[in-house]
Design a protein around this motif. Sequence first.
Motif: not given
Length: 394
Positions: A25-28, A55-56, A59-62
């Motif tokens: 998931v990309y976080i801007d 998000t459950a 996970f990979i947080q970008v």
Amino acid sequence: MTKLSVGAILAVALAAATASSPGAVYIDPLLYNDVGANYTKWRNSSAIGFNPTNTAPPFIQVFDRSFLDITGPFATIRKIASNPGFAFAHEAPIYVQDLNLVFFASSGGGALAYSGWYNNSVVSMINMTEVDVALASTTGDVNIQVQTLNLSDNVQMANGGTGPYKGDLLFVTSGRALLPPSVVRVNPSPPYNTTVILDNFLGRQFNSLDDIKILPGTDIMFFTDPTYGWLSGFRPEPMLPSQVYRFDPSTGQVRVIADQFVHPNGIAFAPNGKTAFITDTGIFGGFLGTNQTFPATIYQFDVDPTTQSFTNRRVFAYADSGGPDGIQLDTKGNVYAGCGDGIHVWNDEGTLIGKFYINSTTSQLIFTKSGLVILEETAMYVTNIQAHGMTLAT
């Protein structure tokens, strides 16, 4: 639709468009710089992770697209071992590539530790070949049996580890009750013979040794010594400052090379050995409680090429969740630390570029041939990233 709702949708959309790793998931950051006075998800506790997309986990947080160069296109996070009633996977991970084994220690004191003044912690290992075979047979999680090592009584509360060092596991122990903290070598094969190589500073017991690394290109050891043994109720009141030490096993010389920490914890070096990193988890005070105004900080130092003294101290990064405990670097100089919501990753300039988001405290991590292994107290995970850890064997 609110700005934050748009932001959440954009984050998911960007994940699909730019982060091909499953579940990434990309976080801007630009979408969350101004959340407004009516924001309802203020994080008033560092124990709460930053997960604006809800998000459950895991996970990979970008946070920066450069993180995708670390994860690669196929990375997932999968559980490989679990014991909900026991903090079996807390500290001191060491990977022995020749055996494809990861060694690690249970928690010393604290919830679900079953260790304290009268009881030692446990050192265990997990076979990564068995992990690989099990993961290949399913798309979900697995639960590989870990094996407990029957070690000598001179290994009391193993808390930090590195190596292999000349073929052996290299642990620092916190000590227990009146038994001293130590630096100890352990044969990774049965019967796991142990050799203590240091257990005092010129006749004075250390407080409770926490973590250790070897300066690249040398045999010289560097280790941290906070007061967590006392704060966790299994060591006497400390008699030394919380400091970082240099130990040359060829000469027996041991000296202080850095101080002025609250609780010096993890330690690591850049691959070229020119830079050192020390984590300070002053935020965690044991029986004194948590103080969110104290450090949850990684400090960076220059390493003097002649004396190996640590100079030019500066802040490298501050962890937004929990405190940075164990710390490792990959071959490109990116910095990984176990924090309050997962593994945080910063580039070599100190910019947070991503997280392996577990939503619970993950104290330690270690690189293996299978990927990055994550220790989360009562569980272990592996994420099959394409980055490689720097060589720790000497």
